[in-house]
Scaffold this motif. Structure first.
Motif, PDB file in Angstrom:
ATOM      1  N   MET A 112      -1.606  13.173 -14.568  1.00  0.00           N
ATOM      2  CA  MET A 112      -3.005  13.534 -14.779  1.00  0.00           C
ATOM      3  C   MET A 112      -3.173  15.056 -14.781  1.00  0.00           C
ATOM      4  O   MET A 112      -3.959  15.600 -15.566  1.00  0.00           O
ATOM      5  N   LYS A 113      -2.419  15.742 -13.943  1.00  0.00           N
ATOM      6  CA  LYS A 113      -2.494  17.204 -13.887  1.00  0.00           C
ATOM      7  C   LYS A 113      -1.996  17.821 -15.191  1.00  0.00           C
ATOM      8  O   LYS A 113      -2.624  18.722 -15.747  1.00  0.00           O
ATOM      9  N   ARG A 114      -0.843  17.311 -15.714  1.00  0.00           N
ATOM     10  CA  ARG A 114      -0.330  17.812 -16.992  1.00  0.00           C
ATOM     11  C   ARG A 114      -1.294  17.540 -18.137  1.00  0.00           C
ATOM     12  O   ARG A 114      -1.477  18.378 -19.013  1.00  0.00           O
ATOM     13  N   LEU A 161       0.831  -1.207   0.000  1.00  0.00           N
ATOM     14  CA  LEU A 161       0.000   0.000   0.000  1.00  0.00           C
ATOM     15  C   LEU A 161       0.868   1.261   0.000  1.00  0.00           C
ATOM     16  O   LEU A 161       0.540   2.242  -0.664  1.00  0.00           O
ATOM     17  N   GLY A 162       1.962   1.222   0.734  1.00  0.00           N
ATOM     18  CA  GLY A 162       2.879   2.359   0.734  1.00  0.00           C
ATOM     19  C   GLY A 162       3.475   2.608  -0.645  1.00  0.00           C
ATOM     20  O   GLY A 162       3.581   3.759  -1.091  1.00  0.00           O
ATOM     21  N   MET A 163       3.834   1.550  -1.354  1.00  0.00           N
ATOM     22  CA  MET A 163       4.377   1.712  -2.711  1.00  0.00           C
ATOM     23  C   MET A 163       3.325   2.272  -3.662  1.00  0.00           C
ATOM     24  O   MET A 163       3.626   3.124  -4.503  1.00  0.00           O
ATOM     25  N   ILE A 164       2.091   1.811  -3.523  1.00  0.00           N
ATOM     26  CA  ILE A 164       1.007   2.327  -4.366  1.00  0.00           C
ATOM     27  C   ILE A 164       0.815   3.814  -4.118  1.00  0.00           C
ATOM     28  O   ILE A 164       0.656   4.597  -5.064  1.00  0.00           O
ATOM     29  N   LEU A 165       0.837   4.230  -2.867  1.00  0.00           N
ATOM     30  CA  LEU A 165       0.688   5.659  -2.550  1.00  0.00           C
ATOM     31  C   LEU A 165       1.847   6.482  -3.111  1.00  0.00           C
ATOM     32  O   LEU A 165       1.643   7.585  -3.626  1.00  0.00           O
ATOM     33  N   ILE A 166       3.049   5.956  -3.022  1.00  0.00           N
ATOM     34  CA  ILE A 166       4.206   6.665  -3.568  1.00  0.00           C
ATOM     35  C   ILE A 166       4.074   6.821  -5.075  1.00  0.00           C
ATOM     36  O   ILE A 166       4.285   7.906  -5.626  1.00  0.00           O
ATOM     37  N   PHE A 167       3.697   5.744  -5.778  1.00  0.00           N
ATOM     38  CA  PHE A 167       3.492   5.836  -7.220  1.00  0.00           C
ATOM     39  C   PHE A 167       2.402   6.838  -7.557  1.00  0.00           C
ATOM     40  O   PHE A 167       2.517   7.591  -8.516  1.00  0.00           O
ATOM     41  N   LEU A 191       3.815  10.502  -6.871  1.00  0.00           N
ATOM     42  CA  LEU A 191       5.001  10.901  -7.626  1.00  0.00           C
ATOM     43  C   LEU A 191       4.863  10.731  -9.139  1.00  0.00           C
ATOM     44  O   LEU A 191       5.553  11.409  -9.887  1.00  0.00           O
ATOM     45  N   ILE A 192       4.003   9.834  -9.594  1.00  0.00           N
ATOM     46  CA  ILE A 192       3.926   9.553 -11.029  1.00  0.00           C
ATOM     47  C   ILE A 192       2.531   9.809 -11.595  1.00  0.00           C
ATOM     48  O   ILE A 192       2.367  10.602 -12.521  1.00  0.00           O
TER      49      ILE A 192
END
Length: 106
Positions: free
Chosen positions: A39-41, A24-30, A33-34
């Motif tokens: 999505m914003k751009r 879950l921590g890795m999913i949140l980091i992705f 950060l990615i």
């Protein structure tokens, strides 16, 4: 005897949900950060394309700089040089240049 050892070992095991915590921590980091910045751009690019109007200076994804002459639903007509007009698909517009720069058609 084995029952006593099994009971003692089972009491020391961490809860099952604790094993999912690193994933879950890795999913949140992705996500932060990615995925979220991408999505914003993409949303900003879509707003730029939707806001195209006659007279805007644009850069296509292929690197051509031109001035918008006409905007349709799916495409735009660009003037690349004097009497050189092309049609481009709206979503291939890479960026809208700021006014005040050197004109593309001089």
């Amino acid at each position: 005897m084995l029952d006593i050892l099994a009971a003692a070992g089972a009491g020391d095991a961490p809860p099952g949900w604790l094993q999912w915590l690193p994933i879950l921590g890795m999913i949140l980091i992705f996500w932060f950060l990615i995925i979220r910045p991408q999505m914003k751009r993409q949303k900003e690019h879509q707003q730029k394309v939707e806001g195209l109007k006659k007279g805007d200076q644009v850069v296509t994804a292929g690197g051509l700089i031109g001035k918008v002459l006409k905007v349709n639903d799916d495409n735009v007509e660009l003037e690349l040089a004097k009497d050189v007009r092309v049609k481009a698909v709206k979503h291939t517009i890479g960026d809208v240049l700021q006014p005040g720069g050197k004109p593309a058609n001089d």
